[in-house]
Design an enzyme around this catalytic site. Structure first.
Site, PDB file in Angstrom:
ATOM      1  N   HIS A  54      -8.898   4.216  -1.530  1.00  0.00           N
ATOM      2  CA  HIS A  54      -7.545   3.677  -1.361  1.00  0.00           C
ATOM      3  C   HIS A  54      -7.185   2.746  -2.525  1.00  0.00           C
ATOM      4  CE1 HIS A  54      -3.958   2.099   0.312  1.00  0.00           C
ATOM      5  NE2 HIS A  54      -4.461   1.175   1.106  1.00  0.00           N
ATOM      6  N   CYS A  97       0.829  -1.225   0.000  1.00  0.00           N
ATOM      7  CA  CYS A  97       0.000   0.000   0.000  1.00  0.00           C
ATOM      8  C   CYS A  97       0.852   1.260   0.000  1.00  0.00           C
ATOM      9  CB  CYS A  97      -0.934   0.007   1.199  1.00  0.00           C
ATOM     10  SG  CYS A  97      -2.064  -1.380   1.226  1.00  0.00           S
TER      11      CYS A  97
END
Ligand SMILES: CC(C)(COP(=O)(O)OP(=O)(O)OC[C@H]1O[C@@H](n2cnc3c(N)ncnc32)[C@H](O)[C@@H]1OP(=O)(O)O)[C@@H](O)C(=O)NCCC(=O)NCCS
Length: 392
Positions: free
Chosen positions: A337, A83
Site C-alpha cells: 500500500h 490513501c
C-alpha cells in the site's frame, strides 16, 4: 462530457525500494504505461501526479517527475486525497479528457514510504486522522482507528478474529501469484492469529504494510482510443465523496458513509443503480488497508447485505469461483500500500483482468466485462469508486 478509456497501464514492483529516487520510481510505471498505450511523450496533454510524500524528501514532486520522464504536458498538478490520492488523480485526468481539454492524459501515483522509519510513518499517518482531536489528545493511529471499526463490527454482528484472518489468507494467496506484490508468501489462519497484536483485535497480518511503489494510467478520448487499441477499457462510472475528518462526527462506525455515496454515484453514472452490482461485476478491487476494511467494503458497495459481509469471508465467497472475486492482485494487504499509488494500481489490475492479461491462476473469468475499484482515504475522509467496462 466525452467518453474516456484506459488505454495503457504500468506499475513498479511494490515493496521496500530505497534504491530508486521518486522520479526514477515514477518513471518505471510511466514508461510501462506509455509503452502499453503506444503513446508518445509529446502526445500527453495533461498529467495528474498523486503523492502524499510527507515521509520523503521531494516537496514539489510533479515538475521533478515530469522533467525526469521527459514529459512536457501543457498542464500538470499534484493531487492529494490521503490513501485515495491515486483515484483522485485518475478523476482529475478523467475530467481533463472528458471535458475536451486534452485527448490524452496521464495519472501517476508514487510513494517512497521507507525513506522514513516505521514509527515515523505510523505517526505521520496518524496525524492524518484528525490531528488536534484524535492524534494529539488520544494518540490514535491508523491501526487504532480500524481497530475501533473492527471492535464495533464484531460486537454488533458476531464476526470473529478468524473471519478477519480469512481476508488476509485470501489476499496473501493471490499476492503469492502476483509478481509485482510486496509479499509473495501464502499464510494460514493460524499464522494470522498467532502474529503479534498491533491494536486489538488487529494483528500484524491484519495490516497492510509500509510500501514504496508507483503506478500509472494513460487515458484517452474515444477517437484517440480507437486508433491506439482494440481493447480499450472504458470508465463508465466514477464516484467521489468527502466526509468529516473527525471520526466522532461520523454517523456510524459500522459503515463508511462516503463509500456508500461514491458507490451510488458510480452505479448511477453507469446506469446500473439500483440493481445489485453482483449482476454486473466480474471482479472487484477493494481498499483492504486493514482486514476489517475489506468486510466493510463488501457491505458499503452492495456486494453483501449490511451485517453479513463477514460471512462472505467465512464462506470464502470472494475467491475465484465464489459470489465475486475480490483483490486478485493480493490487495493492499499483500500487494502493498504505497499510499498515493494504490488507487492507480487498482486500475492497473482491473484493466489487465478485464483484458485477460494476468497470471492464469489469478485471472477472473470475464463474462460480463465489468470491474469495480474502491479506494478510501483516511478513515473515510475520502472515497472513490470507479467502474470499468469493456463495453463503451
Ligand atoms: C503493522 C506495522 C506497524 C508493522 O511494521 P513493523 O513492526 O515495523 O514491521 P517490520 O517492517 O519491522 O517487519 C517485521 C516483519 O514483519 C513483516 N511485516 C511487516 N508488516 C507486515 C504486514 N503488514 N503484514 C505482514 N507482514 C508484515 C516484515 O516483512 C518483517 O518480516 P521479516 O522479519 O520476515 O523480514 C506496519 O506495517 C504498519 O504500520 N502498517 C499499517 C500501515 C498503514 O497504516 N497504512 C495506512 C492505512 S489507511
Amino acid at each position: 462530457m466525452r467518453k474516456v478509456a484506459v488505454v495503457g497501464v504500468g506499475q513498479s514492483k511494490f515493496g521496500r525500494d530505497t534504491k530508486h529516487t521518486l522520479p526514477e520510481l515514477s518513471w518505471i510505471a510511466i514508461r510501462e504505461a506509455l509503452e502499453d498505450a503506444g503513446v508518445e511523450k509529446k502526445d500527453v496533454g495533461f498529467v495528474a501526479l498523486a503523492n502524499l510524500g510527507v515521509w520523503s524528501s521531494e516537496f514539489f514532486p510533479a515538475p521533478l517527475v515530469l522533467e525526469y520522464a521527459g514529459l512536457t504536458p501543457s498542464g500538470s498538478m499534484r493531487v492529494e486525497a490521503a490513501c485515495a490520492s491515486g483515484s483522485a488523480a485518475l478523476r482529475v485526468a478523467y475530467q481533463a479528457v472528458a471535458s475536451g481539454m486534452t485527448d490524452v492524459a496521464l495519472a501517476v501515483g508514487v510513494e517512497r514510504m521507507n525513506e522514513s522509519e516505521t514509527p515515523k510513518v505510523v505517526e505521520l499517518l496518524g496525524r492524518g486522522g484528525s490531528y488536534f482531536w484524535e492524534f494529539e489528545q488520544f494518540g490514535l493511529t491508523f491501526p487504532g482507528y480500524y481497530a475501533l471499526y473492527a471492535t464495533a463490527y464484531m460486537q454488533e454482528y458476531g464476526a470473529t478474529e478468524e473471519d478477519l484472518a480469512k481476508i488476509a489468507v485470501k489476499n496473501h494467496y493471490y499476492g503469492s501469484m502476483n509478481p509485482k506484490a510486496q509479499f509473495q508468501k501464502r499464510i494460514k489462519v493460524e499464522d494470522v492469529l498467532s502474529s503479534k497484536y498491533v491494536a486489538w483485535p488487529l494483528k500484524i497480518f491484519d495490516c497492510s504494510p509500509i510500501t514504496d511503489g508507483a503506478a500509472a494510467v494513460v487515458l484517452a478520448s474515444e477517437n484517440v482510443a480507437a486508433k491506439l487499441t482494440d481493447t480499450p477499457v472504458w470508465i463508465r462510472g466514477i464516484g467521489a465523496a468527502t466526509g468529516p475528518g473527525n471520526i466522532t462526527r461520523r454517523s456510524d462506525l459500522l459503515s463508511i458513509e462516503t463509500v456508500r455515496t461514491a458507490a451510488e454515484q458510480a452505479y448511477r453514472m453507469a446506469g446500473i443503480w439500483p440493481e445489485s452490482p453482483l449482476k454486473h461485476l466480474d471482479l472487484a478491487l477493494v481498499h483492504d488497508c486493514f482486514t476489517i476494511a475489506e468486510i466493510l467494503a463488501y457491505e458499503d458497495l452492495g456486494l453483501a447485505e449490511r451485517g453479513t459481509g463477514y460471512m462472505l469471508a467465512r464462506e470464502e465467497q470472494t475467491y475465484i469461483g465464489g459470489v465475486i472475486p475480490v483483490n486478485l492482485d493480493g490487495g493492499l494487504k499483500a500487494k502493498g500500500h504505497p499510499i498515493a499509488a494504490t488507487g492507480l494500481s487498482m486500475i492497473y489490475e482491473a484493466t489487465r483482468q478485464l483484458q485477460q492479461r494476468v497470471e492464469k491462476d489469478r485471472q477472473a473469468p470475464i463474462k460480463k466485462g465489468w470491474a469495480l475499484t474502491h479506494n478510501v482515504g483516511g478513515t473515510g475522509h475520502f472515497a472513490y469508486v470507479t467502474l470499468l467496462s469493456l463495453e463503451r
